[in-house]
Design a protein around this motif. Structure first.
Motif, PDB file in Angstrom:
ATOM      1  N   ILE A 102       0.866  -1.183   0.000  1.00 41.77           N
ATOM      2  CA  ILE A 102       0.000   0.000   0.000  1.00 41.77           C
ATOM      3  C   ILE A 102       0.896   1.224   0.000  1.00 41.77           C
ATOM      4  O   ILE A 102       1.751   1.380   0.869  1.00 41.77           O
ATOM      5  CB  ILE A 102      -0.905   0.034   1.252  1.00 41.77           C
ATOM      6  CG1 ILE A 102      -1.766  -1.237   1.329  1.00 41.77           C
ATOM      7  CG2 ILE A 102      -1.784   1.289   1.238  1.00 41.77           C
ATOM      8  CD1 ILE A 102      -2.621  -1.322   2.597  1.00 41.77           C
ATOM      9  N   ASP A 121      -0.100  -1.726  -4.867  1.00 46.82           N
ATOM     10  CA  ASP A 121      -1.393  -2.347  -5.152  1.00 46.82           C
ATOM     11  C   ASP A 121      -2.567  -1.454  -4.799  1.00 46.82           C
ATOM     12  O   ASP A 121      -3.621  -1.528  -5.410  1.00 46.82           O
ATOM     13  CB  ASP A 121      -1.482  -3.669  -4.393  1.00 46.82           C
ATOM     14  CG  ASP A 121      -0.344  -4.589  -4.792  1.00 46.82           C
ATOM     15  OD1 ASP A 121      -0.302  -4.950  -5.973  1.00 46.82           O
ATOM     16  OD2 ASP A 121       0.511  -4.893  -3.951  1.00 46.82           O
ATOM     17  N   ILE A 122      -2.389  -0.634  -3.790  1.00 52.99           N
ATOM     18  CA  ILE A 122      -3.429   0.301  -3.344  1.00 52.99           C
ATOM     19  C   ILE A 122      -2.714   1.623  -3.088  1.00 52.99           C
ATOM     20  O   ILE A 122      -1.599   1.627  -2.561  1.00 52.99           O
ATOM     21  CB  ILE A 122      -4.082  -0.193  -2.026  1.00 52.99           C
ATOM     22  CG1 ILE A 122      -4.800  -1.539  -2.233  1.00 52.99           C
ATOM     23  CG2 ILE A 122      -5.045   0.854  -1.463  1.00 52.99           C
ATOM     24  CD1 ILE A 122      -5.266  -2.199  -0.930  1.00 52.99           C
ATOM     25  N   TYR A 124      -3.288   5.150  -1.012  1.00 51.48           N
ATOM     26  CA  TYR A 124      -3.996   6.076  -0.131  1.00 51.48           C
ATOM     27  C   TYR A 124      -3.245   7.405  -0.211  1.00 51.48           C
ATOM     28  O   TYR A 124      -2.015   7.420  -0.316  1.00 51.48           O
ATOM     29  CB  TYR A 124      -3.969   5.591   1.323  1.00 51.48           C
ATOM     30  CG  TYR A 124      -4.959   4.499   1.669  1.00 51.48           C
ATOM     31  CD1 TYR A 124      -5.833   3.963   0.723  1.00 51.48           C
ATOM     32  CD2 TYR A 124      -5.027   4.014   2.983  1.00 51.48           C
ATOM     33  CE1 TYR A 124      -6.737   2.966   1.075  1.00 51.48           C
ATOM     34  CE2 TYR A 124      -5.935   3.010   3.335  1.00 51.48           C
ATOM     35  CZ  TYR A 124      -6.775   2.494   2.382  1.00 51.48           C
ATOM     36  OH  TYR A 124      -7.667   1.505   2.740  1.00 51.48           O
ATOM     37  N   SER A 181      -7.489   5.287  -3.791  1.00 53.10           N
ATOM     38  CA  SER A 181      -8.775   4.740  -3.353  1.00 53.10           C
ATOM     39  C   SER A 181      -9.372   5.522  -2.198  1.00 53.10           C
ATOM     40  O   SER A 181     -10.588   5.571  -2.071  1.00 53.10           O
ATOM     41  CB  SER A 181      -8.648   3.252  -3.006  1.00 53.10           C
ATOM     42  OG  SER A 181      -7.670   3.034  -2.034  1.00 53.10           O
ATOM     43  N   THR A 196      -5.396  -0.842   7.224  1.00 49.96           N
ATOM     44  CA  THR A 196      -5.820  -1.661   6.079  1.00 49.96           C
ATOM     45  C   THR A 196      -4.844  -2.812   5.864  1.00 49.96           C
ATOM     46  O   THR A 196      -5.241  -3.951   5.590  1.00 49.96           O
ATOM     47  CB  THR A 196      -5.912  -0.801   4.803  1.00 49.96           C
ATOM     48  OG1 THR A 196      -6.901   0.208   5.019  1.00 49.96           O
ATOM     49  CG2 THR A 196      -6.295  -1.627   3.597  1.00 49.96           C
ATOM     50  N   LYS A 212      -3.895 -11.387  -5.415  1.00 52.93           N
ATOM     51  CA  LYS A 212      -3.139 -10.282  -6.010  1.00 52.93           C
ATOM     52  C   LYS A 212      -2.686 -10.646  -7.422  1.00 52.93           C
ATOM     53  O   LYS A 212      -2.813  -9.845  -8.355  1.00 52.93           O
ATOM     54  CB  LYS A 212      -1.936  -9.936  -5.113  1.00 52.93           C
ATOM     55  CG  LYS A 212      -0.942  -8.997  -5.780  1.00 52.93           C
ATOM     56  CD  LYS A 212       0.151  -8.473  -4.867  1.00 52.93           C
ATOM     57  CE  LYS A 212       1.240  -7.827  -5.726  1.00 52.93           C
ATOM     58  NZ  LYS A 212       2.154  -6.957  -4.999  1.00 52.93           N
TER      59      LYS A 212
END
Ligand code: CO8
Length: 261
Positions: A102, A121-122, A124, A181, A196, A212
């Motif tokens: 993340i 992958d994500i 924030y 996101s 998370t 994944k």
């Protein structure tokens, strides 16, 4: 650990199952010099080989996630040095990480910094984050996914606009475009990412890696091939103890106890 000069590394979360990597070259706004990227690769290797760690969070400072590749390192390079020497080929290490990563982006994520965030992958973001691909202003183009991952993330028109003007977008626009996101107040960002990450790390690491891989494969294949790949992986989960445990725990109305087998 004290062996790194350009990054800080620690384990976070109640169960110490989250690997936190903080880019730490404040004088250069975390410009991604070769030494930093090598240290990042080593830290990722260590977390990947650590059976306790289920997810990694990558962050920078409140001022800058990373202001790009190190322009001072690139300034004198020639074509033959970059091409012949495979300049920055090892940057892809992050994108091939098996465990989820993340990106927690506060401040500038520019050029290679934006590209590194997109390898995660994500994403924030903190409310004051700025994303951009300003390479065009330097007489070059993005070299680590800015012309490839960015249009897949936010569509052609917005990606073209960013790459051709060099203009930055703010966190709210990045969220609206689907690049990030969620957006948080800057001081809460890293804790939110760790939270998370803890949730992801509480699941079976084996199944998380399969999930994944399956999502990432959607970028490489046609829908039919992708559906086929997904089904094969889905079927493969039935060869694991964790799939059996997860469904048995549901039926027995108790929490699952995953063993990553
Ligand atoms: N490289 C090297 N040093 C940098 C970089 C950088 N990318 N960004 C900032 N710095 C340094 C500055 O030179 C300055 O150092 P010094 O104090 O010694 O002069 C220090 O960081 C602080 O920077 P500023 O004084 O400029 O800080 P400001 O708050 O005034 O401005 C900005 C902040 C807007 C972020 C500004 O620093 C900036 O525009 N930086 C450059 C951004 C940029 O162009 N990034 C793209 C770089 S090219 C790239 O990333 C290509 C990727 C290709 C990857 C290929 C992989 C295979």
């Amino acid at each position: 650990t004290g062996k790194f000069e350009n990054i800080l590394v620690e384990k976070r979360g109640e169960k110490k199952n989250v690997g936190l990597i903080q880019l730490n070259r404040p004088k250069a706004l975390n410009a991604l010099c070769d030494a930093l990227m090598k240290e990042l690769g080593t830290a990722l290797d260590e977390f990947e080989n650590d059976p306790e760690v289920g997810c990694v969070v990558l962050t920078g400072s409140e001022k800058a996630f990373a202001a790009g590749a190190d322009i001072k390192e690139m300034q004198g390079l020639t074509f033959s040095q970059t091409f012949g020497g495979g300049f920055l080929n090892h940057w892809n290490r992050l994108a091939s990480n098996k465990k989820p990563v993340i990106a927690a982006v506060n401040g500038f994520a520019l050029g290679g910094g934006c590209e590194v965030a997109m390898m995660c992958d994500i994403i924030y973001a903190g409310e004051k984050a700025k994303f951009g691909q300003p390479e065009i202003l330097l007489g070059t183009i993005p070299g680590a996914g800015g012309t490839q991952r960015l249009p897949r993330a936010i569509g052609k028109s917005k990606a073209m606009e960013m790459a051709l003007t060099g203009d930055m977008i703010n966190a709210a626009d990045a969220e609206k475009a689907g690049l990030v996101s969620k957006v948080f107040p800057p001081g809460e960002l890293v804790d939110a990412a760790v939270k998370t990450a803890e949730k992801i790390a509480s699941h079976s690491k084996l199944i998380v890696a399969m999930c994944k891989e399956s999502v990432n494969t959607s970028y490489e294949l046609t829908l039919n091939e992708g559906m086929h790949f997904e089904k094969r992986i889905f079927h493969a989960t039935f060869a694991t103890k964790d799939r059996k445990e997860g469904m048995t725990a549901f039926v027995e109305k108790r929490p699952a106890n995953f063993t990553d087998e």
